[in-house]
Scaffold this motif. Structure first.
Motif, PDB file in Angstrom:
ATOM      1  N   PHE A  82       0.831  -1.207   0.000  1.00 15.02           N
ATOM      2  CA  PHE A  82       0.000   0.000   0.000  1.00 15.02           C
ATOM      3  C   PHE A  82       0.863   1.254   0.000  1.00 15.02           C
ATOM      4  N   LEU A  83       1.968   1.191   0.759  1.00 18.83           N
ATOM      5  CA  LEU A  83       2.822   2.375   0.876  1.00 18.83           C
ATOM      6  C   LEU A  83       3.752   2.539  -0.331  1.00 18.83           C
ATOM      7  N   GLY A  84       3.713   1.601  -1.259  1.00 17.85           N
ATOM      8  CA  GLY A  84       4.581   1.686  -2.436  1.00 17.85           C
ATOM      9  C   GLY A  84       6.018   1.306  -2.145  1.00 17.85           C
ATOM     10  N   LYS A  85       6.278   0.670  -0.984  1.00 19.10           N
ATOM     11  CA  LYS A  85       7.652   0.280  -0.657  1.00 19.10           C
ATOM     12  C   LYS A  85       8.016  -1.054  -1.289  1.00 19.10           C
ATOM     13  N   GLU A  86       7.011  -1.846  -1.588  1.00 14.97           N
ATOM     14  CA  GLU A  86       7.246  -3.137  -2.238  1.00 14.97           C
ATOM     15  C   GLU A  86       6.340  -3.197  -3.456  1.00 14.97           C
ATOM     16  N   PRO A  87       6.810  -3.822  -4.550  1.00 10.14           N
ATOM     17  CA  PRO A  87       5.917  -3.920  -5.721  1.00 10.14           C
ATOM     18  C   PRO A  87       4.790  -4.905  -5.433  1.00 10.14           C
ATOM     19  N   SER A 125      -7.372  -4.262  -3.122  1.00  6.94           N
ATOM     20  CA  SER A 125      -6.944  -3.857  -4.459  1.00  6.94           C
ATOM     21  C   SER A 125      -5.689  -3.014  -4.288  1.00  6.94           C
ATOM     22  N   PHE A 126      -4.643  -3.373  -5.028  1.00  7.80           N
ATOM     23  CA  PHE A 126      -3.390  -2.618  -4.951  1.00  7.80           C
ATOM     24  C   PHE A 126      -3.290  -1.751  -6.201  1.00  7.80           C
ATOM     25  N   GLY A 127      -3.957  -0.610  -6.153  1.00  6.77           N
ATOM     26  CA  GLY A 127      -3.957   0.287  -7.308  1.00  6.77           C
ATOM     27  C   GLY A 127      -4.779  -0.256  -8.471  1.00  6.77           C
ATOM     28  N   ASP A 128      -5.611  -1.234  -8.231  1.00  2.00           N
ATOM     29  CA  ASP A 128      -6.434  -1.790  -9.306  1.00  2.00           C
ATOM     30  C   ASP A 128      -7.836  -1.160  -9.248  1.00  2.00           C
ATOM     31  N   TYR A 129      -8.861  -1.900  -8.823  1.00  2.00           N
ATOM     32  CA  TYR A 129     -10.196  -1.293  -8.764  1.00  2.00           C
ATOM     33  C   TYR A 129     -10.303  -0.366  -7.548  1.00  2.00           C
ATOM     34  N   PHE A 130     -11.343   0.480  -7.553  1.00  3.88           N
ATOM     35  CA  PHE A 130     -11.492   1.401  -6.416  1.00  3.88           C
ATOM     36  C   PHE A 130     -12.959   1.421  -5.956  1.00  3.88           C
ATOM     37  N   LYS A 131     -13.401   2.563  -5.488  1.00  2.00           N
ATOM     38  CA  LYS A 131     -14.686   2.666  -4.788  1.00  2.00           C
ATOM     39  C   LYS A 131     -15.859   1.932  -5.433  1.00  2.00           C
ATOM     40  N   LYS A 132     -16.052   2.205  -6.746  1.00  2.00           N
ATOM     41  CA  LYS A 132     -17.296   1.735  -7.347  1.00  2.00           C
ATOM     42  C   LYS A 132     -17.391   0.202  -7.295  1.00  2.00           C
ATOM     43  N   GLY A 241       1.114  13.684  11.721  1.00  2.00           N
ATOM     44  CA  GLY A 241      -0.337  13.602  11.568  1.00  2.00           C
ATOM     45  C   GLY A 241      -0.821  14.069  10.203  1.00  2.00           C
ATOM     46  N   SER A 242       0.086  14.608   9.375  1.00  2.00           N
ATOM     47  CA  SER A 242      -0.370  15.092   8.069  1.00  2.00           C
ATOM     48  C   SER A 242      -0.654  13.920   7.124  1.00  2.00           C
ATOM     49  N   LEU A 243      -1.562  14.150   6.171  1.00  2.00           N
ATOM     50  CA  LEU A 243      -1.950  13.093   5.234  1.00  2.00           C
ATOM     51  C   LEU A 243      -1.283  13.345   3.890  1.00  2.00           C
ATOM     52  N   GLU A 244      -0.585  12.309   3.415  1.00  2.00           N
ATOM     53  CA  GLU A 244       0.107  12.462   2.143  1.00  2.00           C
ATOM     54  C   GLU A 244      -0.565  11.491   1.171  1.00  2.00           C
ATOM     55  N   PRO A 245      -1.020  11.974   0.012  1.00  2.00           N
ATOM     56  CA  PRO A 245      -1.709  11.053  -0.914  1.00  2.00           C
ATOM     57  C   PRO A 245      -0.765   9.954  -1.381  1.00  2.00           C
ATOM     58  N   LEU A 246      -1.264   8.720  -1.419  1.00  2.00           N
ATOM     59  CA  LEU A 246      -0.456   7.601  -1.929  1.00  2.00           C
ATOM     60  C   LEU A 246      -0.432   7.688  -3.453  1.00  2.00           C
ATOM     61  N   LYS A 247       0.613   7.087  -4.032  1.00  2.00           N
ATOM     62  CA  LYS A 247       0.733   7.145  -5.502  1.00  2.00           C
ATOM     63  C   LYS A 247      -0.473   6.488  -6.164  1.00  2.00           C
ATOM     64  N   GLN A 248      -0.950   5.403  -5.558  1.00  2.00           N
ATOM     65  CA  GLN A 248      -2.094   4.725  -6.167  1.00  2.00           C
ATOM     66  C   GLN A 248      -3.220   4.581  -5.148  1.00  2.00           C
ATOM     67  N   LYS A 249      -4.424   4.459  -5.680  1.00  2.00           N
ATOM     68  CA  LYS A 249      -5.570   4.302  -4.783  1.00  2.00           C
ATOM     69  C   LYS A 249      -5.838   2.826  -4.573  1.00  2.00           C
ATOM     70  N   ASN A 250      -6.047   2.467  -3.311  1.00  2.00           N
ATOM     71  CA  ASN A 250      -6.178   1.052  -2.956  1.00  2.00           C
ATOM     72  C   ASN A 250      -7.510   0.783  -2.273  1.00  2.00           C
ATOM     73  N   ILE A 251      -7.832  -0.488  -2.205  1.00  2.00           N
ATOM     74  CA  ILE A 251      -9.001  -0.911  -1.428  1.00  2.00           C
ATOM     75  C   ILE A 251      -8.541  -1.887  -0.351  1.00  2.00           C
ATOM     76  N   ASP A 252      -9.019  -1.663   0.871  1.00  3.99           N
ATOM     77  CA  ASP A 252      -8.767  -2.587   1.986  1.00  3.99           C
ATOM     78  C   ASP A 252     -10.117  -2.810   2.635  1.00  3.99           C
ATOM     79  N   THR A 253     -10.563  -4.039   2.710  1.00  2.44           N
ATOM     80  CA  THR A 253     -11.848  -4.251   3.374  1.00  2.44           C
ATOM     81  C   THR A 253     -11.716  -5.270   4.486  1.00  2.44           C
ATOM     82  N   GLY A 254     -12.679  -5.251   5.376  1.00  2.00           N
ATOM     83  CA  GLY A 254     -12.685  -6.230   6.454  1.00  2.00           C
ATOM     84  C   GLY A 254     -14.106  -6.615   6.813  1.00  2.00           C
TER      85      GLY A 254
END
Ligand code: SER
Length: 824
Positions: A82-87, A125-132, A241-254
């Motif tokens: 998610f953080l873009g540190k690993e592919p 989703s790792f930069g693949d699908y998003f909200k919809k 505490g500042s928010l930095e946009p990630l390079k890609q948008k991800n989905i994490d669900t639980g």
């Protein structure tokens, strides 16, 4: 059952993986058994696999991430991606993740849904699908696959998230009144103080649709349960505490598996689902009670046991061993709660093989019998899990037996005397200390039992007692007693052990002697506790404050290959100068004198000892530079998970001095200095300025361990090769232990990271209970204390006023009574 009226039933077409067909009766209500926990899990994974997700296994409960204490969510194993540190290895994945959360441990069994161990089903989703897609699929899964009636589903979105709101409203078709906008506390998810995060949208199930939409509150537990959280993970939260946009948008669900099971199985709480209930039933049968006939208190106890047993089995399976710090303490605490609860309801061992009356092994068997779909590895670790639980239970029962009786008497006294003087009953610090010190009774258990009887405990008084005792018992420390009995005969005949452990953690050696209870024997078989003498060894024997290594000895067949014996080594002591006595247990096979063995030191524990040993040297230098070079070492303990350093000084150290010492040591750690070790003549070492321990005898040739520019000490211990390996250093306490002698206790290495993370977790929970930032906790607590004081004063003055009024009213009703005349 909370949910009255129509039950949620899965659509007939989607039940190919259902297991079991007959309804099961639980506590008088019928559990709808169409959806077993296993079937719900399988359906989730299959659903997302059919939509391009790779099914991945659950990761360990011990995260591969020093900033997190235990695995609390499915996303943890993907954090670096998610953080873009690993592919990313795949565009999207789905898992059922084992999780532990202990922040609400007190609520377990008391509410319908709090658990320590639970499974989180997730799609990522790792930069693949998003909200919809995430929203549409979540809806399809819950309504079409699981068959939940759409009119029972409510949605929350983050207050500014118009996009999510509109997808739910316009594309899914959820009526407006059932979509709530909520604030950051509810609908912005982050895994910790820092890390990947984002706004989220949650799905709720409504148990009481008859209550209507007006004023419906999604946080009302008696009506709703949140079961699926969709996180739109698009930011990284920085330290500030500042928010930095990630390079890609991800989905994490639980999705909480037990919650979904509760809904689909139509039971009133998570514990009565087929995922936990068999454990409670087992406990009930061992206590000779029936859950369905039990009262609420009994049911709560069974729920606690059901929940905690799962947590301890999976934690131990993932390598967490009961201890007094970090994760080890989480397990110990959970085990103690189960043992105490079990005994309270009359549980006893049911004769499980060699259980010596312990009941945890039998309960664990039930947990393991349910584990194959949760974690297939648990079954293969069965033996060590049962063994660990049994040892810990028996140890604790001994402690409990001694303390419980006394505590009962002390509580009777406290209640009696408080009753006499109208005070709030409180157990004195002296009593709490007596239980702790003489009976080994854990403080939190004392507090728990006391509070069950409405008695508080005096922690301040306890601390004072602790301090006094430390002062008195100083002399008793550092006395090491070998259990080797008539050692001299055999040991005299054996040459000194060659120590290879500075260079290597492995070595091949020959068994020179075997002792049982100090008596020499030629061979020993499985299950025996032994002391083994070798010609050479990589194991460090306790000396210079550093504890002896742990590890294993292996005996191989003549041709190599087949393993004939395994001996677990738990301690190593030196005897008669330089004979190393390896103390352990034959875990498998048998050993004879003259056999060749492979010796292997537990590298992780050794690394802990190394970090603490070098940290002890740095601490000594820092002390000298902050409080003066005249202070000198009076003793030390270098353990795998902590260090203790005793030194001469006439007063307590100030907060400022302690901070300075800590920051000096941490500075030296981050300087990443290479250590140098040399053997030289004692006089040369002294001339070079090496620190020696006063009163210690040294040979002609000495070993000098140097952190160039910082410290130089005569030392035979094992050390890190670079200070950076120590990672960090934290002082845990500073106190006097004898006149003119003080003690610092500290942690370094992994233990440092665990300590800091667990403290930070406490702080976060404190902040969230108090609803303030960390820096405001102090002032908030002060305000609360002040408010409490004012309220108490008011209450007490009102009580006096009432008493005066009562007296006046009684006086006004008084009548004069004539004395009786005696008729005789
Ligand atoms: N990480 C989110 C949670 O724990 C969604 O999986 O709720």
């Amino acid at each position: 059952v909370c949910c009255s009226g129509s039950l949620p039933v899965a659509s007939q077409s989607s039940q190919s993986t259902m297991t079991g067909a007959n309804p099961v009766t639980v506590a008088g209500t019928e559990r709808s058994s169409e959806w077993s926990g296993d079937a719900i899990r399988r359906r989730f994974l299959d659903f997302y696999a059919a939509r391009g997700h790779k099914i991945l296994p659950s990761s360990s409960l011990v995260p591969d991430d020093p900033t997190v204490f235990l695995t609390i969510a499915g996303m943890l194993q993907f954090k670096p991606i998610f953080l873009g540190k690993e592919p990313r290895r795949v565009p999207c994945a789905t898992t059922s993740q084992k999780c532990i959360r202990t922040n609400d441990i007190e609520n377990v069994g008391r509410t319908s849904r709090h658990q320590t161990f639970f499974e989180m089903l997730g799609n990522f989703s790792f930069g693949d699908y998003f909200k919809k897609d995430a929203i549409k699929w979540a809806w399809e899964l819950t309504t079409k696959e699981y068959g939940l009636p759409p009119e029972r589903l409510w949605i929350s979105v983050f207050e500014d998230d118009d996009e999510a709101f509109s997808i739910w409203l316009n594309e899914v078709g959820v009526p407006k009144e059932r979509i709530k906008r909520m604030g950051e506390d509810d609908n912005f998810w982050t895994s910790g103080a820092t890390g990947p995060c984002g706004p989220c949208s949650e799905m709720y199930y409504d148990f009481h649709p008859e209550r209507g939409s007006l004023n419906a509150d999604l946080n009302d537990d008696s009506r709703f349960i949140e079961f699926y959280n969709l996180v739109f993970m698009q930011y990284n939260k920085n330290d500030d505490g500042s928010l930095e946009p990630l390079k890609q948008k991800n989905i994490d669900t639980g999705m909480g598996l037990e919650r979904m099971a509760r809904i689909l199985q139509n039971v009133p709480n998570n514990y009565e689902t087929d995922l936990i209930f068999p454990i409670m039933e087992k406990a009930a049968s061992m206590a000779l009670v029936s859950y369905s006939k039990a009262d609420n208190a009994m049911r709560t106890n069974l729920k606690v046991i059901g929940d905690h047993m799962r947590a301890v089995v999976y934690l131990i399976s993932d390598g967490v061993i009961p201890s007094n710090i970090g994760r080890g303490y989480v397990v110990r605490r959970l085990i103690r709660r189960v043992v105490r609860t079990g005994r309270l309801i009359g549980m006893r061992g049911d004769g499980h093989e060699n259980s010596e009356g312990a009941f945890l092994p039998s309960l664990a068997e039930t947990v393991i019998s349910l584990s194959s779909e949760i974690d297939p590895d648990v079954e293969s670790r069965r033996k060590s899990i049962l063994g660990e639980l049994q040892r810990e239970e028996l140890r604790f029962v001994q402690t409990l037996g001694r303390g419980e009786k006394l505590l009962d008497e002390l509580l009777d006294e406290a209640l009696g005397s408080a009753g006499d003087i109208g005070d709030k009953p409180c157990l004195s610090g002296k009593d709490v200390f007596l239980l702790y010190d003489t009976y080994g009774f854990p403080i939190e258990i004392t507090a728990e039992i006391a509070s069950e009887r409405g008695v508080t405990i005096d922690m301040k008084g306890f601390d004072i007692e602790m301090e006094n005792q430390r002062k008195q018992s100083q002399a008793a420390h550092n006395v090491i007693k070998l259990s080797v009995g008539n050692e001299t005969e055999i040991i005299k005949s054996i040459p000194d052990t060659e120590f290879l452990g500075y260079e290597s953690l492995f070595a091949t050696a020959v068994v020179k002697g075997i002792l049982i209870n100090g008596n020499p024997v030629e061979n020993v078989s499985e299950g025996t506790d032994v002391e083994i003498l070798l010609d050479r060894t990589p194991f460090y024997a306790e000396s210079g404050g550093q504890v002896g290594d742990n590890g294993f000895l292996y005996v191989y067949g003549e041709e190599g290959g087949k393993q004939n014996a395994v001996i677990e080594i738990k301690d190593v002591q030196k005897s008669l100068g330089n004979i190393f006595v390896h103390k352990g247990t034959i875990k498998q096979g048998s050993v004879e004198v003259g056999k060749k063995i492979d010796a292997a030191v537990d590298g992780k524990l050794r690394q802990g000892a190394k970090a603490h040993h070098t940290a002890t040297h740095l601490l000594q230098s820092a002390l000298k530079s902050v409080i003066g070079s005249e202070t000198s070492q009076a003793g030390s303990l270098v353990a795998f998970d902590r260090l203790r350093f005793d030194f001469s000084f006439h007063r307590p150290l100030t907060e400022k001095e302690l901070l300075e010492i800590e920051s000096l040591v941490n500075q030296w750690i981050s300087d990443a200095t290479h250590l140098e070790t040399n053997v030289m003549a004692l006089q040369d070492a002294k001339n070079a300025g090496a620190t020696a321990m006063f009163g210690e005898k040294y040979g002609e040739q000495v070993r000098v361990v140097e952190v160039p520019g910082v410290s130089m000490e005569l030392c035979g211990g094992t050390h890190v090769s670079n200070t950076a390996e120590i990672r960090g250093f934290k002082i845990i306490s500073e106190q006097g232990i004898a006149s003119g002698v003080r003690r610092i206790e500290a942690v370094a290495g992994d233990a440092f990271v665990e300590y800091v993370c667990s403290r930070d977790n406490y702080m976060r929970h404190l902040c969230s209970s108090l609803k303030v930032k960390a820096e405001d906790v102090n002032s908030r607590v002060e305000t609360i204390v002040e408010e409490l004081r004012t309220a108490r004063n008011e209450a007490s003055s009102l009580r006096s006023k009432i008493a005066v009024l009562k007296a006046a009213s009684l006086a006004s009703k008084a009548v004069l009574v004539e004395p009786h005349n005696d008729p005789s």
